[in-house]
Design a protein around this motif. Sequence first.
Motif, short mmCIF file in Angstrom:
data_model
loop_
_atom_site.label_atom_id
_atom_site.label_comp_id
_atom_site.label_asym_id
_atom_site.label_seq_id
_atom_site.Cartn_x
_atom_site.Cartn_y
_atom_site.Cartn_z
N LEU A 367 0.85 -1.36 0.00
CA LEU A 367 -0.01 -0.08 0.06
C LEU A 367 0.98 1.31 0.08
O LEU A 367 0.33 2.25 -0.68
CB LEU A 367 -0.96 0.12 1.32
CG LEU A 367 -2.06 -1.19 1.18
CD1 LEU A 367 -2.52 -0.92 2.60
CD2 LEU A 367 -2.94 -0.81 0.00
N ALA A 368 2.09 1.26 0.78
CA ALA A 368 2.88 2.40 0.86
C ALA A 368 3.43 2.78 -0.75
O ALA A 368 3.75 3.75 -1.21
CB ALA A 368 4.03 1.99 1.71
N GLU A 369 3.83 1.54 -1.47
CA GLU A 369 4.24 1.79 -2.83
C GLU A 369 3.16 2.37 -3.76
O GLU A 369 3.25 3.50 -4.41
CB GLU A 369 4.29 0.36 -3.36
CG GLU A 369 5.73 -0.39 -2.94
CD GLU A 369 7.04 0.60 -3.36
OE1 GLU A 369 6.91 1.01 -4.37
OE2 GLU A 369 8.05 0.22 -2.82
N LEU A 370 1.85 2.03 -3.49
CA LEU A 370 0.81 2.60 -4.32
C LEU A 370 0.56 4.20 -3.74
O LEU A 370 0.26 4.90 -4.73
CB LEU A 370 -0.63 1.73 -4.20
CG LEU A 370 -0.57 0.38 -4.60
CD1 LEU A 370 -1.81 -0.23 -4.17
CD2 LEU A 370 -0.18 0.36 -6.24
N GLY A 371 0.51 4.29 -2.44
CA GLY A 371 0.36 5.53 -2.13
C GLY A 371 1.47 6.35 -2.42
O GLY A 371 1.15 7.67 -2.95
N ALA A 372 2.61 6.01 -2.55
CA ALA A 372 4.06 6.86 -3.13
C ALA A 372 3.76 7.35 -4.53
O ALA A 372 3.90 8.28 -4.85
CB ALA A 372 5.14 6.03 -2.90
N ARG A 373 3.21 6.36 -5.30
CA ARG A 373 2.82 6.45 -6.55
C ARG A 373 1.70 7.86 -6.68
O ARG A 373 1.73 8.56 -7.76
CB ARG A 373 2.44 5.38 -7.47
CG ARG A 373 3.50 4.65 -7.80
CD ARG A 373 2.99 3.18 -8.43
NE ARG A 373 2.44 3.33 -9.35
CZ ARG A 373 1.77 2.47 -10.14
NH1 ARG A 373 2.00 1.01 -9.57
NH2 ARG A 373 0.93 2.54 -11.11
N THR A 374 0.59 7.57 -5.74
CA THR A 374 -0.50 8.53 -6.06
C THR A 374 0.00 9.91 -5.39
O THR A 374 -0.39 11.08 -6.06
CB THR A 374 -1.53 8.22 -5.03
OG1 THR A 374 -2.03 6.65 -5.55
CG2 THR A 374 -2.77 8.87 -5.06
N LEU A 375 0.71 9.94 -4.35
CA LEU A 375 1.04 11.36 -3.72
C LEU A 375 2.20 11.86 -4.33
O LEU A 375 2.29 13.14 -4.83
CB LEU A 375 1.59 11.12 -2.25
CG LEU A 375 0.53 10.64 -1.05
CD1 LEU A 375 1.07 10.26 0.14
CD2 LEU A 375 -0.67 11.60 -1.15
N GLY A 376 3.01 10.95 -4.83
CA GLY A 376 4.27 11.59 -5.69
C GLY A 376 5.15 12.55 -5.02
O GLY A 376 4.94 12.84 -4.00
#
Length: 481
Positions: A367-376
């Motif tokens: 989820l952190a990987e997905l969140g990192a891509r979303t927040l950028g």
Amino acid sequence: MFAQLVEYLNNGSAASVGVLTVAIMLLCGFALTRVTRLLKLPNVTAYIVTGILIGPYCLNLVPGSISESTAFLPNIALSFIAFSTGQFFRLNALKGNGIKVLIITVFEACVASIFVFIAAYFVLRMDLAFSTVLAALASATAPASTMMTIRQTGAHGDFVNTLLQVVALDDVVGLLAYSIAISIALASSVSGSGGGIDFNHVILPILINLVSVIIGALLGVLMKILIPPKRSTDNRLIISVAILFGFCGICEALGVSPLLGCMFMSTVYINITDDDKLFMQLNYFSPPILLLFFVRSGVCFELGALTSGSNAGGTSLLMLGIVYFLVRIAGKYTGAFFGCLVTGKNKLVRNNLGLALIPQAGVAIGLAELGARTLGGEMGSALRTVILASSVLYELIGPACAKLSLSLSHSYDKNAQEEKHLTPQEEDKLIVNFLIERIREIQKELPEHTQPVPVEVPNGSFQGMHTMAHHLHSNNTNYHQ
């Protein structure tokens, strides 16, 4: 030779570099599990540390392009994780003790999220979007090290039953929390950029997630149709993997996480088919994918940012990581305590359950990987760094905390087990012995035959199997004594 290998990996053809990189990640990840196994640590710890060691901050064996070229891995890996969680949502299993377990799970997950949000947003003055996503990630728990400790100690009783049910549902609550948090984060990001919070910015992400859930549920029905019992093992695996990959592609096109959809897909499938075999097949298929995903996470871990005093939103990443690490533990313990209090659990369960819920790894990292891509940008990088760093620490102390909770709750005989450490061979023997005992119990319930059924076996085979079973039973009896 080592220097030449590194140079080739950075300058060779794309195909050869990609293949060799994958091979190095797989072999190094496996090799380090031999070390962590001796230390009684879960494999996830070995995979993350492997990524850090072969990454740019240590051996630099992996080219920098690996992060972009394997950007699809987080979605694929999380799809398998989410699909496996759905099997725990059998309707008949939730009718009994399900409500109490659900209450405890919601308490421990939500209180941890609330504690982390207060610390990040009100104390450290972090961005609203970042604080919301970080708080959602705090709810997830990694059950691997806890379940490993239960198996090694032979613990049993109400505490163990409650713990196993809570950790089974915990990641589901985490997935739901993340889906809500990422929608809030996207809406607040648009508002922060001067666009204002529009109706579409709040409702549209929720509707898209709802569409993905519906598609996932329909694919669960389609999976039942395409995978009848007569289907061969190979084709069952091919069809199920194709559906999971296809659903990931659909969710990527919609710009939504595949987690909820995959979870509902497996929930629908298990309730209309009662087919456990498919989950076992996928569990055999997924380990290399999960290994590559966790090693890649370690490669992307910005160790320099954590140790060089870099900051996010004016707060040092090191300070943020320490606060997250400690506050989440406090939230988990407090939430589990009050959840048990509300549901009327006894004092031993109430006082010790929170200790066994400390580990965090798989779902949170994904989820952190997905969140990192979303927040950028800086916030996305900070989110990934904090979660990875804390996950390594959680997995290091997790087994010890789990064993302490089992001891304090009197779930196993400490005097009989304290000095006994099982080897892998002894663990296998205990599993075989357990199966033998279950077969004997089933045989007692079957009607007796008046005539024996002749069975042809090679000379000495039956005697050899009987001797082996007797030997395993004797070893297990000595172990428990």
